[in-house]
Design a protein around this motif. Structure first.
Motif, short mmCIF file in Angstrom:
data_model
loop_
_atom_site.label_atom_id
_atom_site.label_comp_id
_atom_site.label_asym_id
_atom_site.label_seq_id
_atom_site.Cartn_x
_atom_site.Cartn_y
_atom_site.Cartn_z
N UNK A 58 1.99 9.09 -3.41
CA UNK A 58 1.47 9.68 -2.26
C UNK A 58 2.47 10.54 -1.52
N UNK A 59 2.06 11.46 -0.68
CA UNK A 59 2.89 12.35 0.18
C UNK A 59 2.92 12.23 1.69
N UNK A 60 3.83 11.81 2.28
CA UNK A 60 3.69 11.74 3.75
C UNK A 60 4.24 13.32 4.21
N UNK A 61 3.18 14.26 4.63
CA UNK A 61 3.73 15.59 4.80
C UNK A 61 4.55 15.52 6.03
N UNK A 62 4.02 15.06 7.20
CA UNK A 62 4.85 14.98 8.50
C UNK A 62 6.27 14.58 8.39
N UNK A 63 6.35 13.51 7.74
CA UNK A 63 7.62 12.85 7.26
C UNK A 63 8.81 13.94 6.50
N UNK A 64 8.01 14.65 5.65
CA UNK A 64 8.75 15.48 4.60
C UNK A 64 9.06 16.87 5.65
N UNK A 65 8.46 17.07 6.43
CA UNK A 65 8.81 18.44 7.20
C UNK A 65 9.50 18.03 8.56
N UNK A 66 10.00 16.69 8.85
CA UNK A 66 10.64 16.39 10.17
C UNK A 66 11.94 16.86 10.28
N UNK A 67 12.49 17.15 9.20
CA UNK A 67 13.91 17.73 9.10
C UNK A 67 14.19 19.15 9.77
N UNK A 68 13.12 19.69 10.23
CA UNK A 68 13.17 20.71 10.83
C UNK A 68 13.21 20.69 12.37
#
Length: 686
Positions: A58-68
């Motif tokens: 599974x991919x949690x897109x929002x979490x993956x992009x949260x570093x920005x």
């Protein structure tokens, strides 16, 4: 006086002690102050659905992009997994028990939740043993203080709802066990039922809030909920008498409302030469039946043992026939109600035709499950997506009996769940009913689950001598096993500092014996983060359904009499100043069951402290004064602009967040809006 400097991110109760001492004698007092957070909690969720043993990514897109993001502040990452969806109902019932508002519907939800919890707790001896073991763990001082101070607990639940979240595995287990204590549930069930009965009008109807007008939908909803409890066999013999009294008072009112509808239609037919009976106003020739009569037919199908009076039969038969002819004109929720009502009263073929139509129009997705186009919801009760899905689960199970469809429908329902509940109290109650009706097996056979979140791994049940994948601090649940061996429910929480964007890459592996291996299992990841209240900007969008503008004014006495000075121009207050709050509310359409919450600074005290039903320019609403906010409840909010004012008095010196004003359809929270956050400064008196 004494100053308080609240540390950044502190949001727990603060205990203070005052001691007076003279010579050899002293006296003192100790109390608790609620410290309300200055941050807004946001929850994002990702379902983890497996159709059987195996591995899936599974991919949690929002979490993956949260570093920005520069302002995002991680609060926690929660992983839960269960082979039995009924455990999601167990986890959600405390939300209904603790919900703070006192309208008739939510008073009934407390009855509903306590009755279901009692049924759940007594249905399994092994579950009772687990709950007792959790309950016997060490008492938390925080929970003890909150149990003694119900008003304090209400403030914290309203303004800081995550404050009761346990910081350790033992505390989380204990919190669940306390809410499922049979003695406590029995007392709360009795008192909630008494409060509900006191809200019932002499004619049998229920208002939304006490003192308001009779509300037909709320009355039918409550009676339907009682029917659900009876179907689940969750009403004990000791309470059956009180329940029966409520039902016997409400049914004549609802029967009379249906007969009134019927008589109005007959009168319209007479005026138009029969055309009105053929269809909806303005659409002659099309069979049509209204929403409330459909809800009535569904509600009445749950009470076959309560006879229908002879003078009501013509109305019931008329609307039943209209339902048979015009079901295709209604949405999925109402079609499901019609199918169940007809099926239970002997028309099996039409009920199966409705299910066949629903099945043809359904969308099937491996991740999302089975659902329908247009499930984004609406602002009327019959547009609610979770309630729609819950009802269709009941319909397909009772009429269709297809286990695969049942599983796929549950998958979509569980996808909508947040960490502790579904979006609203009605959604949570209906979802719990959908998951529990039909008799779930509480003690499924144990299966091994391994969840990898980036560089972290969680394994359930754990192997002897192993931690949770070798992880270190920040994981609140030391052994990662919240449900206990044999219960089949597992949960693990990672504290904010230990959450990283890479955890958005998720892999789940499940294995078990042959008997359990083919059955589906459900899980979810919930990511929670904060932003500061006074940095929140108004809701975006070019044409919101609802919009707000909040302004603060200082009332000053002058030679010309009292005048209002905007705090935007002069932002300094002094102790004793009279502050007028003005809220301008705009709605671009008629709405039902709307809740507006106006937060206020901790230094402000309201002049009006009595909660009551009010009328203003033809608009009726219930105004409730809380310790940290003033709440407005509108059973019906007409289109247009509405202005509300109330008065506060400035108290303590200091710099405070005044919070935001928010508004939403209480049973359709996607229709919402909030104002921007502001601060107020109170300086030494002149």
């Amino acid at each position: 006086g004494f100053p308080l400097d609240i540390p950044y991110q502190y949001n727990r109760p603060l205990t203070y002690k005052v001691v007076a001492q003279a010579a050899h004698y002293s006296d003192g007092e100790e109390g608790v102050l609620p410290v309300v957070s200055n941050r807004q909690l946001v929850t994002e969720s990702l379902p983890l659905n497996l159709h059987g043993d195996g591995e899936r990514s599974f991919t949690f897109d929002k979490l993956l992009k949260s570093g920005s993001s520069e302002t995002l502040n991680n609060h926690s990452l929660t992983v839960e997994f269960t082979a039995n969806p009924a455990w999601y109902a167990v986890q959600s019932l405390p939300y209904l028990m603790e919900y703070p508002y006192a309208c008739a519907e939510q008073t009934f939800e407390r009855v509903y939740a306590n009755a279901l919890a009692s049924k759940i707790a007594t249905s399994s001896p092994r579950l009772q043993q687990e709950l007792k073991r959790w309950r016997d763990t060490d008492t938390s001082q925080l929970l003890s203080n909150l149990k003694k101070n119900q008003e304090l607990k209400t403030v914290l639940l309203e303004e800081t709802p995550w404050v009761l979240q346990g910081k350790t595995e033992a505390q989380q287990k204990k919190n669940i066990a306390l809410l499922f204590d049979l003695g406590r549930m029995s007392g709360e069930l009795e008192s909630s039922l008494d409060r509900l009965k006191s809200m019932q009008s002499p004619n049998g109807a229920f208002p939304w809030f006490k003192g308001g007008p009779d509300d037909r939908y709320i009355t039918q909803y409550i009676v339907t909920g009682i029917g659900h409890l009876q179907k689940l066999q969750a009403i004990t013999p000791t309470l059956a008498g009180k329940i029966d009294t409520i039902v016997k008072a409400a049914l004549p009112y609802l029967d009379g409302q249906l007969r009134k509808d019927y008589e109005e239609i007959l009168a319209a037919e007479k005026r138009t030469g029969g055309k009105a009976a053929a269809g909806r106003p303005g659409r002659p020739g099309v069979a049509w039946i209204g929403e409330l009569p459909i809800q009535y037919l569904y509600m009445r199908s749950l009470f076959s043992s309560y006879g229908i009076p002879g003078d009501i039969f013509p109305a019931v038969n008329y609307f039943r026939k209209k339902a048979q002819q015009g079901w295709i004109q209604r949405n999925n929720y109402l079609q499901g109600m019609i199918a169940l009502a007809l099926y239970r009263t002997g028309d099996v073929q039409t009920a199966k035709d409705i299910l066949a139509s629903l099945k043809q129009r359904a969308i099937r997705d491996e991740e999302k499950g089975m659902y329908w186009k247009g499930m984004e919801g609406g602002y009327y009760w019959y547009n609610a997506p979770v309630e729609t899905q819950s009802l269709l689960i009941e319909a397909f199970r009772e009429i269709g009996g297809d286990a695969t469809i049942d599983r796929d429908l549950k998958t979509w329902l569980l996808k909508q769940k947040q960490t502790h509940s579904w979006p609203t109290t009605t959604a949570t109650a209906d979802a719990c009913y959908a998951l529990l009706v039909g008799g779930q097996d509480w003690l499924n056979e144990e299966r091994t689950v391994v969840v990898r979140l980036g560089d972290k791994m969680v394994r359930w049940p754990e192997e002897d001598g192993q931690g949770s994948g070798g992880q270190t601090g920040g994981e609140r649940m030391g052994d990662g096993q919240a449900g206990g061996s044999g219960i089949g429910y597992y949960k693990k929480i990672f504290d904010g500092p230990f959450v990283n964007p890479g955890m958005g890459n998720i892999t789940v592996t499940m294995s078990g014996n042959g008997k359990a291996g083919g059955s589906p299992a459900w899980g979810a990841v919930y990511w929670q983060y904060f932003d500061m209240l006074d940095r929140i900007t108004p809701t975006g969008g070019s044409k919101p359904v609802l919009s707000l503008r909040k302004r603060l004014f200082v009332q000053r006495n002058t030679d010309r009499g009292p005048v209002l000075d905007s705090l935007a121009d002069n932002g300094t207050l002094h102790p004793g100043d009279k502050v007028v709050v003005r809220i301008e509310l705009r709605a671009d359409r008629d709405l039902e069951y709307v809740h507006m919450k106006d937060m206020r600074a901790a230094c402000m005290e309201p002049v009006n402290v009595l909660s009551q039903y009010k009328w203003q320019d033809g608009l009726g609403y219930y105004e409730s004064t809380k310790d940290a906010s003033t709440d407005f409840f509108f059973g019906y909010l007409p289109r247009g602009t509405h202005v509300f004012e109330y008065t506060l008095l400035a108290g303590q010196e200091g710099n405070f967040s005044n919070g935001i004003t928010s508004i939403e359809c209480l049973y359709a929270p996607e229709f919402s809006y909030h104002s921007e956050g502001i601060r107020v400064n109170v300086e030494e008196g002149r």
